[in-house]
Scaffold this motif. Sequence first.
Motif, short mmCIF file in Angstrom:
data_model
loop_
_atom_site.label_atom_id
_atom_site.label_comp_id
_atom_site.label_asym_id
_atom_site.label_seq_id
_atom_site.Cartn_x
_atom_site.Cartn_y
_atom_site.Cartn_z
N MET A 197 0.85 -1.21 0.00
CA MET A 197 0.00 0.00 0.00
C MET A 197 0.88 1.24 0.00
SD MET A 197 -2.89 1.21 2.74
CE MET A 197 -3.92 -0.22 2.38
N ALA A 198 0.50 2.21 -0.81
CA ALA A 198 1.31 3.43 -0.91
C ALA A 198 1.20 4.25 0.35
CB ALA A 198 0.86 4.25 -2.12
N ASP A 199 2.28 4.92 0.70
CA ASP A 199 2.30 5.82 1.86
C ASP A 199 1.65 7.13 1.46
OD1 ASP A 199 2.81 7.45 3.95
OD2 ASP A 199 4.96 7.01 4.09
N ASP A 200 0.55 7.53 2.17
CA ASP A 200 -0.17 8.75 1.81
C ASP A 200 0.68 9.99 1.93
OD1 ASP A 200 -2.42 7.30 1.28
OD2 ASP A 200 -3.33 7.60 3.26
N SER A 201 1.77 9.93 2.72
CA SER A 201 2.60 11.12 2.93
C SER A 201 3.79 11.17 2.00
CB SER A 201 3.09 11.17 4.39
OG SER A 201 3.93 10.07 4.65
N SER A 202 3.90 10.23 1.06
CA SER A 202 5.05 10.21 0.16
C SER A 202 5.02 11.39 -0.77
CB SER A 202 5.04 8.91 -0.66
OG SER A 202 3.94 8.91 -1.54
N PRO A 203 6.20 11.87 -1.26
CA PRO A 203 6.25 13.03 -2.13
C PRO A 203 5.47 12.83 -3.41
CG PRO A 203 8.44 12.50 -1.27
CD PRO A 203 7.53 11.36 -0.92
N GLN A 204 5.27 11.50 -3.84
CA GLN A 204 4.57 11.26 -5.09
C GLN A 204 3.06 11.39 -4.95
OE1 GLN A 204 7.01 9.18 -3.88
NE2 GLN A 204 8.59 10.02 -5.23
N ASP B 272 11.02 14.54 1.90
CA ASP B 272 9.87 13.72 2.27
C ASP B 272 9.14 14.45 3.39
OD1 ASP B 272 8.04 11.91 3.12
OD2 ASP B 272 9.49 10.34 3.65
N PRO B 273 7.92 14.93 3.16
CA PRO B 273 7.21 15.69 4.19
C PRO B 273 7.07 14.94 5.50
CG PRO B 273 6.06 15.83 2.09
CD PRO B 273 7.13 14.79 1.93
N ALA B 274 6.99 13.60 5.42
CA ALA B 274 6.82 12.82 6.65
C ALA B 274 8.05 12.89 7.55
CB ALA B 274 6.52 11.36 6.30
N ALA B 275 9.18 13.25 6.97
CA ALA B 275 10.42 13.32 7.74
C ALA B 275 10.61 14.67 8.43
CB ALA B 275 11.62 13.04 6.84
N ILE B 276 9.70 15.62 8.17
CA ILE B 276 9.80 16.95 8.76
C ILE B 276 8.77 17.07 9.88
CG2 ILE B 276 9.63 19.44 8.35
CD1 ILE B 276 10.31 18.90 5.43
#
Length: 306
Positions: free
Chosen positions: A1-8, A56-60
């Motif tokens: 499943m794709a990560d909703d917070s991924s840059p793509q 990657d927004p999730a990393a901020i």
Amino acid sequence: MADDSSPQDPASGDRVADAFESQRDRLRSVAYRMLGSHADAEDVVQEAWLRLSRQDPAAIGNLAGWLTTVVGRISLDVLRSRRSRPDVSYDVRLPELAETPGGGTEPAEDAALAESVGLALLVVLDTLGPSERLAFVLHDLFAVPFDEVGPILGKSTAAAKMLASRARRKVQENRPPAGAGREQREVVTAFLAAARHGDFEGLLRLLDPDVRLTVDSPGGVAVTLGATAVARGAKLSAGAAGGGREVLVDGRPGVVSWRADGTPLAVLAFTVAAGRITEMTVVTNPQSLERLALLDPPRPEPGADA
């Protein structure tokens, strides 16, 4: 499943863009107070956006803090680059102008605004080293904690505090006295009156011997140096100011005049020190006027002809 917070993820990208836009004005203010140039500030903010878009927004964890750090570091690099190239003159560019509220009806408020927006800024830019400047701007003007300022500088929290304290002392030592805004405006008013009346001796008394006049007209940008030369061309200043209203232009006393159709005719800005004008900027070039941050033109008096 794709990560909703991924840059793509398009939805994630939209959220990041919206979050960045919510911070844009503050980031622009930080960069401007660091660099003293609206154009350079815009470049810094744009570079911050490009760097964010590669993250990657999730990393901020704290986006506002992350962006402040990035803008601070980019601005610091710009300042250090200027210091390393003293042969490059940054005075050849037309000064960046933005009109701010205030026009002489409340002298005390004008003086306070001029100090906070213009004069203190000039002191910071002219007398502080890059690290002092960053510590002062981020902590004293934008309330960034020292434990966040230190890493931006590559220094400890204690060292950041010391830099800000040193910068604060220099700014306070150069703070204009109470009533400075009113006195500066009186000098400008006297200069324009002398220009209208052709009082050459009066003009020389009000101009610093090394005064610098920058004129941006449809024919291009021209610089005139020296009180005698500036006094000879002073009628242009009086003509451009005719029918204008008193304003603050980047914290400096100035005048904005408008055409009957509501389009700006001219902007004048003056730097006054020790009772004399040390620098003047006159903008009559329509293309340059369009780029300036001007307030709305005055409304016509009731009953005035359309």
